[in-house]
Structure formats: C-alpha cells, structure tokens
Write an enzyme that holds these catalytic residues in place. Sequence first.
Site, PDB file in Angstrom:
ATOM      1  N   HIS A 135      36.861  73.206  14.044  1.00 53.41           N
ATOM      2  CA  HIS A 135      38.266  72.989  13.717  1.00 53.41           C
ATOM      3  C   HIS A 135      38.315  72.136  12.447  1.00 53.41           C
ATOM      4  O   HIS A 135      37.629  71.107  12.360  1.00 53.41           O
ATOM      5  CB  HIS A 135      38.975  72.206  14.819  1.00 53.41           C
ATOM      6  CG  HIS A 135      39.307  72.996  16.048  1.00 53.41           C
ATOM      7  ND1 HIS A 135      38.400  73.750  16.726  1.00 53.41           N
ATOM      8  CD2 HIS A 135      40.497  73.122  16.719  1.00 53.41           C
ATOM      9  CE1 HIS A 135      39.000  74.317  17.771  1.00 53.41           C
ATOM     10  NE2 HIS A 135      40.267  73.962  17.786  1.00 53.41           N
ATOM     11  N   ASP A 186      44.916  79.603  20.922  1.00 56.40           N
ATOM     12  CA  ASP A 186      44.548  78.187  21.045  1.00 56.40           C
ATOM     13  C   ASP A 186      44.567  77.720  22.509  1.00 56.40           C
ATOM     14  O   ASP A 186      43.536  77.725  23.168  1.00 56.40           O
ATOM     15  CB  ASP A 186      45.451  77.326  20.158  1.00 56.40           C
ATOM     16  CG  ASP A 186      44.770  76.052  19.671  1.00 56.40           C
ATOM     17  OD1 ASP A 186      43.580  75.876  19.931  1.00 56.40           O
ATOM     18  OD2 ASP A 186      45.436  75.234  18.990  1.00 56.40           O
ATOM     19  N   GLU A 218      43.645  71.314  10.614  1.00 57.43           N
ATOM     20  CA  GLU A 218      44.770  71.500  11.548  1.00 57.43           C
ATOM     21  C   GLU A 218      45.785  70.393  11.252  1.00 57.43           C
ATOM     22  O   GLU A 218      46.914  70.656  10.856  1.00 57.43           O
ATOM     23  CB  GLU A 218      44.280  71.442  13.005  1.00 57.43           C
ATOM     24  CG  GLU A 218      45.396  71.622  14.032  1.00 57.43           C
ATOM     25  CD  GLU A 218      44.897  71.466  15.482  1.00 57.43           C
ATOM     26  OE1 GLU A 218      43.813  70.907  15.713  1.00 57.43           O
ATOM     27  OE2 GLU A 218      45.647  71.901  16.389  1.00 57.43           O
TER      28      GLU A 218
HETATM   29  N1  ADE Z   1      41.421  71.127  21.961  1.00 55.08           N
HETATM   30  C1  ADE Z   1      42.217  72.017  22.552  1.00 55.08           C
HETATM   31  N2  ADE Z   1      43.125  72.490  21.679  1.00 55.08           N
HETATM   32  C2  ADE Z   1      42.881  71.872  20.500  1.00 55.08           C
HETATM   33  C3  ADE Z   1      43.455  71.938  19.209  1.00 55.08           C
HETATM   34  N3  ADE Z   1      44.496  72.725  18.936  1.00 55.08           N
HETATM   35  N4  ADE Z   1      42.951  71.148  18.247  1.00 55.08           N
HETATM   36  C4  ADE Z   1      41.926  70.350  18.496  1.00 55.08           C
HETATM   37  N5  ADE Z   1      41.338  70.254  19.682  1.00 55.08           N
HETATM   38  C5  ADE Z   1      41.809  71.014  20.681  1.00 55.08           C
HETATM   39 ZN    ZN Z   2      41.825  74.863  18.939  1.00 54.18          ZN
END
Ligand code: ADE
Ligand code: ZN
Length: 329
Positions: free
Chosen positions: A189, A270, A192
């Site tokens: 990730h 997600d 975000e």
């Molecule tokens: N764990 C579960 N969903 C997440 C997300 N959107 N961003 C980071 N960690 C996560």
């Molecule tokens: Zn995620």
Amino acid sequence: MPLPKAELHLHIEGTLEPELAFELASRNAVVLPCSTTEELRRAYLFDDLQSFLDLYYALMAVLVTEDDFDRLADAYLARAAAQGVRHAEIFFDPQAHTARGVPLGTVVEGLARALDRSEERHGISTQLIMCFLRDESAESAMRTLEAARPYLHRITAVGLDSAEVGHPPSKFREVYDAARALGLRAVAHAGEEGPPAYIWEALDILRVERVDHGLRSLEDPELVKRLVRDQVPLTLCPLSNVRLRAVDVLEDHPLRAMMDAGLLVTVNSDDPAYFGGYVGDTFHAVREALGLGQEQLRELARNSFRASFLDHDEKRRQAYLAEVDAYVF
Ligand code: ADE
Ligand code: ZN
C-alpha cells in the site's frame, strides 16, 4: 451475467459482515462494542483510515479457530463469484491475529481450506498475499516472515498495510529483501493517505510489482511518467477512498483521469463489508459516478487480469482475457 474480473486488493478481514461477526462472537464468547448488527453498521462512519482501522482490528477478535477463517473466506468467495470475480489475490494480516494469541498456522490453514475448494465451489482461482502491519516494527515483520516459513507454499507475495503516514516503505527494506530471497513477490500500500514519495520508495526500495492504491500518484508528474513507462499496476479502491475521506465524493475520484494518463489501474473493493460494496458494486458505482462507457469497463476488467500474478499460468490468464473480450454488456 456480470463482467468477469480479478480482485487484486481485498483484505479478507475486511469482508467480515456484521451477521457473521455476531455469530462468531457468540460462539467464541467474544464481547463486541455494539449489541446489534444495525448498531454496528451505524458505526461505519469513518473520518479517515485510522478511525476505520480501530473498528477493523476490534472486530477481528471474533476470528479464533481454523473454521472461523474458513467461514470468512468462503463467504467472501460466494459473494465475489456472484459479482463476476474469476480470480482473487487475497490479503491477510497475520500480526493482527498472532498478537491476540491466534497461531499463524490457524489463520493460514483455515483460509487455505476455503481457497482449496474455491475453484470447484465458486469458480474462482485464488492466491494469498501476506501483509505486514506498517505501524508495527520492522523486527516484528521479520519475525512474521520467519514464522511463515512452513506455509510459504501457500503464499504468493508479501504486502504492506495499516496506518500509512509516518511509516514509509523504506522502514521495511530488509524484510522485503528477505521475502524476495524466499521466492515471494511484492506489493505494498502506498499513496493512500501518504505522499507520492512513499510510492517512489515502494518502487525503488521495496521493488514492488504493484502499488496498492497509489491514489496520490497524479500529484507528481515524474512519478506518473515512471508508472506509465513501466506499466506498474495501481490497485485502486474508489469506494474505500470515499468512505475514508481520501476523496470527498465518488464523482471527484481520479480513476478516469488516471486511465486517461495511461496508467494501468484496476478497480477493487479493499474492505467491502465496511465500505458499502463488493467489487461488482464498485464497478457499477464508478460507471455511474464517472460516466464510464462499456469499453472503459472492459479495459478495467482486462487490466485486472493483466496485473494479476497469473504468470505461472499464462494459459489461464489468456482464457480469462478471452472471457472479458467475449462479454456482452
Ligand atoms: N487494512 C485494511 N484496509 C486497509 C486500507 N485501506 N489501508 C491500509 N490498511 C488497511
Ligand atoms: Zn487495502
């Protein structure tokens, strides 16, 4: 029949629907913060990523036995199949369970039970991606990787999730090097809530093959050039971005602009139990909000298979792509 697609950004713990949470809570004598499913659903109003994560980790307490993880994954696969998912690469968060005294073997074997039946029961091929919690230490991630050695034949890749800001990818350089040496692939990730610099680090330091989210990529034109040049997939999660307030409304989501810029983007769910829809619902929502045409939806479905870790089975990838091409809207 829904458009065939692959799901590449899906936290299995984020598929825990309130009904199953209450059933498992009562079976495992776990007390939940709410007393009804309606009350729980009303708690799903988040201000940001952390406010969601607080509830997400609290509800996981109901997952205790192998059977619980099997039930969770099987319920997800049934829902995903109904929405056209043909291949799923599924994240799980081992540290969130081992920290509560649930052994890693219980988690992996329970999930594997459901995944092993998935093709026959749901018509979905699957892979597992083991995520490290980035707000825990790099040492804890390394211990988790070590503990996973007996289960590596079940695991395709490592990932990085949880609270992003203040926990840059570079913190996990050694862990990713060790994972690669064990034959695992890598995703993370990035971007975000965190800045484009975290996406650069995921690419250059962790050497990921896909970036999960990458939502903030457009802020950095040099980064866009790099992502377009290398066709690095970005696994976008538009409903998540709205619910966690990374974008105000779906109409403002950069998905369409990212496609227009030549980025290889995919659409994913997600944590669908929390964010108001599974991946087919997400395709519908972005079509409506962004006015995507049929050929753009087809392109997103094609991208999902192109970006998947099906390299060991190109024949299957081509068969899935042929299903997308033959799809009649
Ligand atoms: N764990 C579960 N969903 C997440 C997300 N959107 N961003 C980071 N960690 C996560
Ligand atoms: Zn995620």
